[in-house]
Motif scaffolding. Sequence first.
Motif, short mmCIF file in Angstrom:
data_model
loop_
_atom_site.label_atom_id
_atom_site.label_comp_id
_atom_site.label_asym_id
_atom_site.label_seq_id
_atom_site.Cartn_x
_atom_site.Cartn_y
_atom_site.Cartn_z
N UNK A 17 0.83 -1.20 0.00
CA UNK A 17 0.00 0.00 0.00
C UNK A 17 0.86 1.25 0.00
N UNK A 18 1.88 1.28 0.86
CA UNK A 18 2.71 2.48 0.97
C UNK A 18 3.56 2.70 -0.27
N UNK A 19 3.83 1.64 -1.01
CA UNK A 19 4.62 1.75 -2.24
C UNK A 19 3.75 2.03 -3.46
N UNK A 20 2.44 2.18 -3.24
CA UNK A 20 1.56 2.54 -4.35
C UNK A 20 0.84 1.39 -5.02
N UNK A 21 1.05 0.17 -4.55
CA UNK A 21 0.38 -1.00 -5.13
C UNK A 21 -0.92 -1.25 -4.34
N UNK A 22 -1.80 -0.29 -4.42
CA UNK A 22 -2.95 -0.24 -3.52
C UNK A 22 -3.96 -1.36 -3.74
N UNK A 23 -4.24 -1.68 -4.97
CA UNK A 23 -5.24 -2.74 -5.23
C UNK A 23 -4.70 -4.10 -4.79
N UNK A 24 -3.44 -4.37 -5.08
CA UNK A 24 -2.85 -5.64 -4.63
C UNK A 24 -2.85 -5.71 -3.10
N UNK A 25 -2.53 -4.60 -2.46
CA UNK A 25 -2.56 -4.55 -0.99
C UNK A 25 -3.96 -4.82 -0.49
N UNK A 26 -4.96 -4.20 -1.11
CA UNK A 26 -6.35 -4.40 -0.69
C UNK A 26 -6.74 -5.87 -0.80
N UNK A 27 -6.38 -6.51 -1.88
CA UNK A 27 -6.72 -7.92 -2.07
C UNK A 27 -6.06 -8.80 -1.00
N UNK A 28 -4.81 -8.53 -0.72
CA UNK A 28 -4.11 -9.32 0.31
C UNK A 28 -4.72 -9.08 1.69
#
Length: 166
Positions: A17-28
């Motif tokens: 999330x902090x690195x900008x990969x927000x959708x992948x973070x949300x899924x995890x």
Amino acid sequence: MNDQGRNGLLAAAVRLRTEGHREEARQRLLSLSADFPADAEIAYQTAWAHDVLGLEAEAVPFYERSLAGTGLSEADRRGALLGLGSTYRVLGQYDKAVEVLRAGAGQFPDDGALRTFLAMALFNTGEHHEAMGLLLQLLAAGSTDPHVRQYRAAIEHYARDLNETV
């Protein structure tokens, strides 16, 4: 899964999330939240992941779950109260926003962000006098403007009652 596995997966999702990969973070985080439904920290991070993507309505139940649980750090509790209150406000649920933000400002009276968002929610509910008072208090306490500092006592006085006259 043990605590070490949980901690590693949570840290990886937050890093995404902090690195900008927000959708992948949300899924995890959704997956972790399903595995640990009573975990307040995971619920908070899942709420945050939804919030930063503009998925405010989806963030609400995770914020609520995080605040209903135990184990949040003081900083995360502050963040969850601010997140939930501001999310309610964005969704037009102003009374709920005032309730949550007022509780947050009561628990953390030194938190200017909670009081600022409370002032915005109070404005939305028509409580302009209280909203203005809060903002004047924050201005008087925190301004570095020399002209504001010169009138600090007067600003603090009127923050208590803007209708006062001689």
